[in-house]
Structure formats: structure tokens, C-alpha cells
Design a protein around this motif. Structure first.
Motif: not given
Length: 178
Positions: A58, A66, A70, A72, A124
Motif C-alpha cells: 500500500d 480515492l 480503489d 484500500i 491504497r
């Protein structure tokens, strides 16, 4: 087994052990040195995208960047651990961005419902390495760490003592023959 074959087998074994240790060290250290956070996928909710045992990498990005789609890694409300799931929708409610998430292998949205990320930055997912997470997860167990560190140290110590023993024996035989 001949002496030459024995030496070759020990060298090959040593090379394999060193290669495995180097790969594990790179998996542990390289992401942090390159500015990534690393997490191990422990459940099947993202199976097909990130299978159980995968190591996800990440990068921390501004929450404002965001978008839907995406993936996360976050701590859901009321949950003790972190979760890596895909954002299915983003909307603004009273000036706050609200996210709905879902695991790719799950049929429905996450049970905690829409969440507001109260931090300016969020992790992310930017990549993953299949199965490496199993090794890193194993290293979190104290007994495995002792084995991974202690066994090579013991082998080095025994090898050094064996070499000293052989050298002292050779010196003793040389002294007796003169």
C-alpha cells in the motif's frame, strides 16, 4: 558419498538457505525502504484479486484522491483488525466523503455500511505478491523467529567449532611427526 559430492551438496544447501533468507529480508525491508506499507491477506474476502497469504503493498495517499474501484486497507468501525477491500461508492454527506466497501469475493457490501475516513491520508493498494504473506505471517510467531535466527546461528557456531577442531588436530599431528 564422495568428499567432492559432500562439499557440493553443502555448498548448494548453503546457497539455497542464503537465497531464501535474502528473499525474506527483501520482502520485509524493501517495501518500507521504498515508502510502501505491507499487509498480509488473512481472509478470503478478496479471493480472485488477492488470495489468502498474499502480501499487499500500500502507498499512503490523500483521502481526497480515492475513487470507486480503489482497494484500500483500513480499520472498519467496531473491528479490531485491518481490512483490505474495494471502494464501491464514494459520496459526500455534509461535507465529508463517505465510502462504501466490499470484498471482491463477497456478494454484498460490508456489514459496517458506509464509513467516513477521518484521516487526511489513507493506505491504497498498489500491488501484491502472492503467497509471500505466509512467510511474513509465520515470522510474527516467536518460535518461528527463534528458529529462523537461532538455527543458522547454531549451524555457523557448529561449523566454526568443527573447523577449529580439525585445524587443532592437524596442528597436533604435524607437531608429533616432527
Amino acid at each position: 558419498m564422495s568428499i567432492a559430492a559432500s562439499l557440493l551438496a553443502r555448498r548448494v544447501f548453503g546457497f539455497v538457505v542464503c537465497a531464501v533468507a535474502l528473499i525474506l529480508a527483501l520482502a520485509v525491508l524493501a517495501p518500507a525502504l521504498l515508502g510502501f506499507q505491507r499487509y498480509v491477506i488473512t481472509s478470503g474476502s478478496m479471493t480472485g484479486t488477492y488470495d489468502r497469504g498474499s502480501l499487499v503493498l500500500d502507498r499512503v495517499v490523500p483521502t481526497s484522491s480515492l475513487r470507486g474501484g480503489d482497494v484500500i486497507t483500513f480499520r472498519p468501525p467496531g473491528q479490531a483488525g485491518l481490512v483490505t477491500h474495494r471502494i464501491t461508492s464514494v459520496r459526500t454527506v455534509r461535507g465529508h466523503r463517505v465510502f462504501t466497501t466490499k470484498g471482491d469475493a463477497n456478494r454484498t457490501a460490508d456489514v459496517w455500511g458506509a464509513i467516513t475516513l477521518h484521516h487526511a491520508h489513507q493506505a491504497r493498494v498498489v500491488g501484491h505478491v502472492p503467497y509471500v504473506g505466509y512467510a511474513l505471517a509465520a515470522l510474527s510467531d516467536r518460535r518461528v523467529r527463534i528458529l529462523v535466527i537461532g538455527l543458522p546461528a547454531l549451524l555457523i557456531a557448529l561449523s566454526t567449532l568443527g573447523a577449529l577442531w580439525r585445524d587443532s588436530g592437524a596442528e597436533a599431528r604435524a607437531a608429533r611427526s616432527t
